[in-house]
Scaffold this motif. Structure first.
Motif, short mmCIF file in Angstrom:
data_model
loop_
_atom_site.label_atom_id
_atom_site.label_comp_id
_atom_site.label_asym_id
_atom_site.label_seq_id
_atom_site.Cartn_x
_atom_site.Cartn_y
_atom_site.Cartn_z
N THR A 222 0.83 -1.21 0.00
CA THR A 222 0.00 0.00 0.00
C THR A 222 0.86 1.26 0.00
OG1 THR A 222 -0.17 -0.14 2.43
CG2 THR A 222 -1.93 -1.13 1.14
N ARG A 226 0.72 3.92 -3.00
CA ARG A 226 0.36 5.28 -2.59
C ARG A 226 1.41 6.28 -3.06
NH1 ARG A 226 -1.20 6.79 3.68
NH2 ARG A 226 -1.75 8.98 3.36
N HIS A 436 -2.88 4.84 8.55
CA HIS A 436 -3.66 5.83 7.79
C HIS A 436 -4.38 6.78 8.74
CE1 HIS A 436 -2.94 3.06 4.45
NE2 HIS A 436 -3.26 4.05 3.65
N ALA A 480 -7.38 9.11 1.38
CA ALA A 480 -7.79 7.75 1.73
C ALA A 480 -8.96 7.79 2.70
CB ALA A 480 -6.61 6.99 2.33
#
Length: 707
Positions: A222, A226, A436, A480
């Motif tokens: 991820t 990203r 996140h 996100a």
């Protein structure tokens, strides 16, 4: 084409389908009925009925074929009953000769046939035509590593709904159930696969190369994607003329260019801009300012004028799938206790796109504003106009995690979803959510059936999160989303003191939920004496709701509610995440469609265009219930689904399922289908003039053989 139409419609009329063909069970009778039908002479409406019947019969015949193949593989005239008791993996050689297939193809066929014997209900549904071969293959493939007991539990849960699920949704559901039944097995399996991480490169037939990282940790994967998306968005914002996919490819190659080893992000962006090639496919999808919602969706003054004359876009609809900020609805406004953003467990870093509406204004009231505003004439019929070809700029997908709040608190081990990626076990979900902290954190409060009743948003973060922004979000790169699910009863049971690390988050959510309930309390009798200030506030709120209903785009909270309610594009079988879809007016805004819950839904770009094609029609009789009518006259319903439905409690099988990885890391070259020889080529042969070695001569110093 004209000749073909004349052949189909040559005056003889359409051929009717046999009576009862829709309910006729698969088998000889249905086969005979279908054999009497000429598909070229069937009416447009009946073509869809014919396809359904043909598929049902095809599935039946495929099941019979696999049963026959299994019997042929076991056939042995020397054994009692003419069948040998042997492993199917060692059988099937004569089938290879009979069907001209490879050993791999025969083994795959027999494995599928054997699965229907191990799980009889699976075989029955296939033979009845209720499941097609592709779904049977997915079920067999995704349960092949499970123990027999584990696989039986998963298959029993999925069979009742498998026929109506798209293939991707079926695979995700199988993964969810397998991990839910045995969470510890899911952890072991992920850890073992991660230990086999590797990189492979393949040269294509065109002469290009594909480089793939396999079995990498989810966190690393991820972060990599990203970073690639972030740099590509920066390059595109600076005017790169190419498509976003091409830019991502250039970012990937530039990032690993030895000449740019140690380069900063700015240097990589500059290098990618310099690589722009005029021969690359141009980005012909030009930006249209009307495709983006206003900078502040809650500000009526920022909205574009309504109507075809004011908007300049005719009957086009909005594409509100871009970046949305998170409202600072967390915390107790009276406390004033907002921690610094760089402290662990503080508030999420503020986003420039954050809306500053009042907290209660952000909560949608289902059903509010249904119907036209007061003193307005009845809505006219929608004008018959040619579909508009829409153009848009590149859209960046938003990374999102959907997970139960109870899982994040460690109270259960339910798997989580990464829309577009797949499912992950609870431990991975906790790691991803902690990583996140700068995402938009939504909390969907559900009823006892799993249906959402409220969508809250919080800027509070647990103490395990570091809220210092790790990177600056690039222009055009959506934020996100972390979407947590909790029932109202669960939220009432959660106490801040039970989970000290999450105390600030739980306190904030309970406070917001209380306000949400208060906002929906029974309205007092208007004949009773009321406070003048309350009357003024209610009048202002009604005026605001009316403005929002007439506005071009939904405000941020309504958009979040729709994305949570719909989960995916509302076209049946489409799995595009609602977060990455467009918020579409069911009745077009240009045709006086209101911007209210019952007239809005998440529709992906493709299906948004489909909706505007002649013959297609979309209705929303109730909020979240959609009916698509096709040009052939058939109607397809799409009902809302519970956010997390029916995941079982852990029930590990005995014996446990295998947690061995499917693929292993090796010391082989990086190339898959290595174009370079791995060993010296064999010698051409002995030299006829060479003298053979003497029998008593020491030959241990000779070159070793080429293996």
């Amino acid at each position: 084409m004209l000749a073909r139409l004349e052949h189909v419609f040559d005056g003889a009329g359409f051929q009717p389908l046999p009576v009862g063909i829709d309910e006729m069970p698969a088998g000889a009778a249905l086969g005979a009925a279908l054999a009497s039908v000429d598909p070229a002479r069937v009416s447009p409406y009946d073509t869809m009925r014919l396809v359904s019947a043909e598929r049902r019969q095809l599935s039946h015949q495929e099941a019979r074929f696999h049963t026959a193949a299994r019997e042929a593989a076991l056939a042995d005239p020397t054994c009692p009953g003419g069948r040998a008791d042997r492993d199917l993996s060692e059988a099937g050689d004569e089938l290879r000769a009979r069907l001209s297939l490879s050993r791999t193809a025969i083994a795959t066929m027999l494995t599928l046939a054997d699965a229907t014997v191990l799980h009889p209900e699976l075989g029955r549904r296939w033979a009845q035509g209720r499941l097609d071969q592709k779904r049977i293959e997915h079920i067999q493939r995704e349960t092949r590593d499970l123990s027999r007991e584990h696989a039986a539990k998963v298959i029993a849960r999925v069979l009742p709904v498998a026929a109506g699920m798209p293939y991707g949704a079926l695979i995700d559901r199988l993964h969810e159930l397998a991990k839910a039944f045995d969470p510890e097995w899911a952890v072991r399996r992920e850890e073992n696969a991660r230990r086999q991480r590797r990189v492979r490169a393949t040269v294509t037939a065109e002469g290009t190369v594909n480089v793939c990282g396999l079995d990498l940790p989810i966190q690393a994967g991820t972060r990599m994607t990203r970073q690639i998306n972030r740099l590509a968005a920066r390059v595109k914002a600076l005017g790169h003329p190419g498509k976003i996919d091409t830019i991502r490819g250039d970012v990937f190659t530039t990032r690993w260019d030895p000449a740019l080893s140690g380069a900063t992000d700015d240097e990589i962006v500059a290098a990618v801009l310099a690589m722009a090639d005029e021969d690359d496919p141009p980005d012909r999808e030009t930006h249209d300012p009307a495709d983006a919602p206003p900078e502040r969706p809650g500000d009526d003054a920022a909205r574009m004028p309504t109507g075809p004359e004011g908007s300049g876009r005719g009957d086009e609809d909005d594409a509100a799938g871009g970046t949305s900020g998170a409202e600072p609805t967390g915390g107790d406004p009276a406390s004033g206790a907002f921690l610094d953003g760089d402290r662990a467990g503080g508030d999420a870093p503020a986003d420039p796109a954050d809306d500053r509406d009042d907290q209660l204004d952000l909560l949608p009231v289902p059903g509010d504003g249904d119907g036209p505003p007061p003193d307005e004439p009845d809505e006219p019929d929608e004008p018959e106009e040619a579909p508009v070809v829409r153009r848009r700029g590149p859209r960046q997908s938003r990374f999102e995690v959907r997970v139960r709040l109870s899982t994040l608190l460690g109270r259960d081990e339910k798997p989580a979803r990464l829309p577009g990626w797949g499912t992950i076990h609870a431990g991975q979900a906790r790691e991803l959510v902690a990583a996140h902290a700068d995402a938009e954190w939504r909390v969907a409060v559900t009823d006892e059936t799993g249906a959402p009743v409220a969508v809250l948003i919080t800027r509070r973060r647990p103490t395990t999160c570091t809220t210092t922004p790790q990177e600056v979000r690039a222009p055009g790169l959506p934020r996100a989303v972390v979407e947590m699910h909790v029932s109202g009863a669960e939220l009432d049971r959660f106490q801040p003191g039970d989970d000290p690390g999450w105390a600030a988050v739980i306190t904030d959510l309970r406070h917001q939920h209380a306000l949400w309930r208060a906002a929906r309390a029974p309205v007092p009798d208007p004949r009773a004496d009321t406070d003048a200030a309350a009357d003024t506030a209610e009048t202002a709120a009604a005026a605001r709701r009316q403005r929002e209903a007439m506005a071009r785009f939904p405000h941020a909270a309504l958009r979040r509610w729709l994305e949570t309610r719909d989960e995916t594009c509302v076209f049946p079988s489409c799995r595009c995440s609602a977060v990455n879809a467009e918020i579409d007016h069911t009745r077009r805004h240009a045709a006086r469609g209101l911007t209210i819950e019952i007239n809005l839904g998440a529709v992906c770009f493709h299906d948004h265009l489909l909706k505007e094609q002649p013959g297609w029609h979309l209705e929303q009789p109730r909020p979240g219930y959609f009916e698509w009518t096709s040009p052939t006259g058939h109607t397809y319903e799409r009902d809302p689904q519970p956010l997390f439905d029916g995941l079982p409690d852990p029930d590990p099988p005995d014996p446990p399922s295998s947690d061995e990885p499917r693929w292993y890391a090796t010391n082989d070259p990086i190339w898959d289908g290595d174009p370079y020889p791995r060993k010296p080529p064999p010698r051409a042969g002995p030299d006829p003039g060479a003298r053979p070695p003497a029998a008593d001569r020491d030959v241990t110093d000779d070159d070793p053989p080429p293996f």
